[in-house]
Scaffold this motif. Structure first.
Motif, short mmCIF file in Angstrom:
data_model
loop_
_atom_site.label_atom_id
_atom_site.label_comp_id
_atom_site.label_asym_id
_atom_site.label_seq_id
_atom_site.Cartn_x
_atom_site.Cartn_y
_atom_site.Cartn_z
N LYS A 187 0.81 -1.22 0.00
CA LYS A 187 0.00 0.00 0.00
C LYS A 187 0.84 1.27 0.00
O LYS A 187 0.49 2.26 -0.63
CB LYS A 187 -0.91 0.00 1.25
N THR A 188 1.96 1.22 0.76
CA THR A 188 2.69 2.46 1.00
C THR A 188 3.81 2.66 -0.02
O THR A 188 4.67 1.80 -0.15
CB THR A 188 3.32 2.44 2.41
N PRO A 189 3.83 3.79 -0.72
CA PRO A 189 4.92 4.05 -1.67
C PRO A 189 6.24 4.29 -0.95
O PRO A 189 6.25 4.66 0.24
CB PRO A 189 4.46 5.31 -2.41
N THR A 190 7.33 4.10 -1.71
CA THR A 190 8.67 4.20 -1.13
C THR A 190 8.89 5.54 -0.41
O THR A 190 9.42 5.58 0.70
CB THR A 190 9.72 4.03 -2.23
N SER A 191 8.43 6.63 -1.04
CA SER A 191 8.67 7.94 -0.44
C SER A 191 8.04 8.04 0.95
O SER A 191 8.64 8.52 1.90
CB SER A 191 8.10 9.03 -1.35
N LYS A 192 6.80 7.50 1.06
CA LYS A 192 6.13 7.52 2.37
C LYS A 192 6.89 6.67 3.38
O LYS A 192 6.95 7.00 4.57
CB LYS A 192 4.70 6.97 2.22
N ARG A 193 7.45 5.56 2.89
CA ARG A 193 8.16 4.66 3.81
C ARG A 193 9.42 5.35 4.33
O ARG A 193 9.77 5.22 5.50
CB ARG A 193 8.52 3.34 3.12
N VAL A 194 10.10 6.09 3.44
CA VAL A 194 11.30 6.80 3.87
C VAL A 194 10.95 7.85 4.92
O VAL A 194 11.58 7.93 5.98
CB VAL A 194 12.02 7.45 2.67
#
Lengths: 299, 591
Positions: free
Chosen positions: B36-43
């Motif tokens: 669900k979560t894009p890489t940018s949000k994970r960072v």
């Protein structure tokens, strides 16, 4: 009295209160428990898929206990049934024994037999004895009605599990009654809790459990009591699912036998893990009487 | 020049490797939250998470875990003293060598202004640290190749790790030995530091070094007279001793020097010291450049895993961060095998030869899965079986020396795998109990779908049960079925069934339904009969088989002594074996 404690997989992971309470209670009753870290799953969950993996699993555990010259005590009825069944198979079938031992020998183990497999309840009943337990009862219950649930895998197949009379068992009832509680008559007492099919066919599983809850309540029980992690989780965690999906009509909280016994022995409630039950059982403390009362064994 | 280029090249590869590997922690998509979560949000979630932890009381937990579990490795100690000693030797010795010896120009010289690699304590310590690492390597080899704990798997990466460290250490010691005997090294030092020009003095000093320090001279062999040695000693104390301790202090290298002494002239001609130097430096640089891609990357990932798991918990931490942590944990695994050693169902591997049953191998397969490598249906199903064959006892998580929450990882991956739509026959066993307890978290559709598929797959193989009239044709009979029920003596008792229906009457499952035949197919007594007739399709295709709760009422009450429940157990074994092999064969043909 010294046993290798076979906890199985479920208790350490999901039912800490059972381990806590059984250690507390057995400690007071003078039963010494030895932990064998190398014990593995009894094989029960594998039996549907691989008979051989099932036999090997239990045989390995029996070989480990034999190495320490200890008899095995398990508080789980499914583990009990599996260990007993495999013990029987290994004695009866020499070809199977040879095959399994060939595998075990690779890690320096051998099934030789000669290890007694016992359930917690039969150790309490036969080894500790009702009289010794009675001496430890500090505040017996008064007016508490318990629906005692035996659990299938200690009763049947009776020729193999050798726990009690499969049609009219009384060991568990006597153990419940020594705490001062009344073990009521209820028609589904010897029936399945529904756990073996939970996760496979949940509707069927809930049907079976609900039937027992309904019967227990109709027979005016205050609590269910079991001595098996699967049965208890079914009556506790899964009952919670039933209550939310099917309504509150048959609510009947469940207490583990070691918690029940521990309360009447005045064991610290923290050590019994009462708070860890999903459906609260605090109400049961209201049934504890202040002074010691002698109870008859009821049968 | 070559060395400098090699050093910078390996540093660049190392740096890019770190960045690449670190980025996978945010890119790998596992589980609902991971997808669900894009890489940018994970960072950004990771930054927020780290900051909010560091600036809270939980920093104390991190400090404690860092000291006890990262530096002192108490979790390994609790597991096995010998392994702890092994790892402390390798990691402790290697770190100290790295700081004191490899980075001496930057670190040791800065801290100790009068540092010389040839002066004690540095000369002695270098050898001591080296010897400690070698001891650790020997224990590692002993553990992997000689003791061999049950089901401990040693793979190519484990061999690489041992070999690269061993090559660095052994080449270093050999190089030191070669330098001790080397006449040219001696000459160079004399020219650089002594300032002596008088022939006789030079000869005396040389004689002294040949006699006492193991230098092999092409000109002087001894024996030497007392006077020469006396003068040599004086000159040594005047010009050399201050900057060069006795080579005996470098005990490993000196030992080597004593052994190779007789071949010193050949060594010199073949330029062995030069070659050893290249081997030593190159091995270090290869180890450095390849580190992010090898299991040595655990040097970074394992401490992070320990720290993250100390302050994170499913349900309390941000789901995006849990997904990131799980991707990181794949790199933290050192393939030490502790989880496999304690796995409750590891022993099943002896009968079901799928390495994915063993947690230490399972995590390696999951790594391949997470990296997005194309897996065949067969590979996919083998991982799926391995992940499902788990009693969810949490032992692997409890014992993992680097604190990986393996149980949580299995849960995440199990649902990802099942969602692909391949049948998992283990879901028809009580192994599903735990999954049942997690059904809220899984979601109704995924939950039920995974349970329906194995039954459908079995049914697809049972033509007869699909016929309305269930009329048995003569050809549909499988004469091998009755004789195939042979795993235990109980299983062939079906043959004495006389059809009294007691088993069916007492069955709580049958009793649960108003029209049991419609729901369950054949009822227990009919299944017993089907075994005798060899109508495999009807027996395997009946829901009764899979809905049996194994309460043993039927078996207990049978007046004929038929072990009804045991027969059902064996039928289940047969049905699964049959259909599992068939469906796997189909996939083997590249579908």
């Amino acid at each position: 009295m010294r046993f290798a404690l076979f906890l199985g997989c479920t208790i350490p992971a999901r039912l800490n209160q059972y381990e806590l309470s059984l250690r507390a209670v057995l400690g007071k009753l003078g039963v010494a428990l030895v932990d064998i870290r190398a014990f593995n799953c009894c094989g029960y969950p594998l039996r549907n898929i691989s008979f051989k993996a099932f036999v090997l699993s239990s045989a390995r555990n029996l070989a480990l206990a034999k190495k320490k010259s200890l008899n095995v005590m398990t508080p789980c009825k499914c583990c009990y049934g599996s260990l007993k069944k495999v013990d029987h198979l290994m004695k009866e079938n020499t070809a199977l024994r040879r095959e399994v031992n060939a595998t075990l020998q690779r890690e320096g183990l051998e099934y030789e037999g000669g290890v007694e497999v016992r359930h917690l309840l039969s150790v309490l009943f036969h080894d500790v004895g009702i009289d010794s337990i009675k001496k430890e009862i500090k505040s017996p219950f008064d007016g508490l009605k318990i629906a005692t649930h035996y659990g299938c895998h200690v009763l049947r197949p009776s020729q193999i599990v050798e726990f009690d009379d499969p049609v009219a068992p009384s060991i568990f009832d006597q153990l419940v009654e020594v705490t001062g509680a009344e073990s009521i008559d209820w028609t589904t007492k010897l029936e399945c809790c529904g756990a073996p099919i939970w996760g496979i066919n949940d509707e069927l599983s809930m049907d079976l459990t609900e039937k027992k809850l309904r019967d227990g309540r109709a027979s005016s029980a205050d609590y269910l009591c079991s001595a098996c992690p699967y049965c208890h989780i079914q009556f506790d965690t899964v009952q919670k699912v039933i209550l939310s999906k099917r309504g509150n009509n048959h609510r009947l909280p469940s207490i583990l036998y070691t918690q029940l016994l521990g309360l009447s022995m005045d064991v610290d409630r923290e050590a019994l893990g009462l708070e860890m039950n999903q459906i609260p059982i605090d109400g049961i403390e209201g049934f504890l009487s202040e002074q010691t009362v002698t109870t008859n064994d009821g049968r | 020049m070559f060395q400098a280029i090699a050093l910078y090249a390996s540093l660049i590869i190392f740096g890019l490797g770190l960045l690449y590997k670190g980025s996978t922690w945010f890119r790998y998509r596992m589980g609902k939250d991971g997808r669900k979560t894009p890489t940018s949000k994970r960072v950004s979630a990771a930054f927020t998470g780290i900051l909010s932890t560091v600036f809270s009381v939980r920093i104390l937990i991190l400090a404690k875990v860092f000291v006890l579990d990262v530096v002192l490795q108490v979790r390994v100690l609790k597991e096995d003293i010998l392994r702890w000693f092994m790892h402390i030797c390798i990691y402790g010795g290697f770190m100290l060598l790295l700081l004191m010896h490899a980075l001496d120009r930057f670190i040791t010289s800065a801290v100790f202004p009068d540092y010389y690699s040839t002066v004690n304590p540095f000369m002695f310590l270098r050898d001591l640290f080296g010897a400690v690492v070698i001891l650790g390597i020997l224990i590692a080899v002993y553990r992997r190749l000689i003791v061999r704990a049950p089901r401990l798997v040693t793979n190519a990466m484990d061999h690489y790790a041992i070999v690269i460290v061993a090559v660095v250490m052994v080449s270093g010691i050999l190089l030191e030995g070669a330098k001790i005997v080397s006449y040219s090294s001696y000459k160079r030092m004399v020219e650089e530091y002594s300032g002596l020009e008088d022939e006789e003095e030079l000869r005396s000093l040389e004689a002294y070094w040949v006699k006492t320090f193991g230098v092999i001279s092409p000109h002087l062999g001894g024996p030497f007279d007392e006077k020469t040695l006396e003068q040599g000693k004086e000159l040594h104390e005047m010009s050399c001793a201050e900057c060069h301790s006795k080579p005996q202090w470098a005990f490993t290298g000196y030992g080597v020097a004593k052994i190779i002494g007789p071949a010193a002239s050949w060594f010199r001609q073949a330029n062995v010291p030069g070659i050893l130097r290249y081997v030593h430096v190159l091995a270090c640089l290869i180890g450095l450049a390849y580190l992010p891609f090898s299991k040595m990357f655990h040097i970074f990932a394992s401490p992070l895993s320990l720290l993250a798991n100390a302050v994170m918990e499913r349900g309390r931490s941000t789901p995006a961060n849990i997904a990131t942590r799980q991707a990181m944990e794949l790199d933290a695994c050192t393939h030490c095998g502790t989880c496999t050693l304690h796995c409750s169902v590891g022993v099943a591997f002896e009968e079901i030869p799928n390495a994915n049953i063993l947690p230490s191998e399972k995590i390696a397969s999951i790594k391949a899965l997470a990296s997005g490598r194309k897996l065949s249906q067969r590979e996919h199903r083998l991982i799926q079986e391995g992940v499902y064959l788990c009693t969810n006892c949490y032992r692997c998580t409890v014992v993992c020396p680097v604190g990986i929450n393996l149980q949580d990882l299995w849960f995440t991956v199990r649902e990802d795998l099942l969602r692909k739509g391949y049948p998992e026959f283990l879901s028809l066993s009580p192994l599903s109990f735990y999954r049942g307890l997690m059904r809220e978290e899984i979601g109704e559709e995924d939950y039920g779908g995974a349970l329906a598929r194995p039954r459908e797959a079995i049914l697809a193989e049972c033509n007869l049960i699909k016929r309305e009239d269930k009329a048995i044709t003569l050809t549909a009979r499988d004469r091998e079925l009755p004789s195939g029920l042979s795993l235990s003596a109980q299983a062939n008792t079906f043959s004495v069934c006389f059809g009294c229906e007691t088993c069916t009457t007492v069955c709580p499952v049958v009793r649960n339904y108003d029209s049991p035949k419609e729901t369950l197919g054949l009822l227990p007594h009919q299944i017993m009969h089907a075994c005798g007739l060899g109508v495999r399709d009807l027996a395997f295709g009946s829901n009764m088989l899979w809905d049996c709760i194994t309460c043993y009422q039927c078996q207990e009450q049978c007046p004929q002594g038929v072990s009804v429940t045991d027969v059902l157990y064996e039928l289940k074994n047969l049905a699964v074996k049959n259909v599992k092999e068939k469906t796997l064969q189909q996939t083997g043909r590249g579908s």
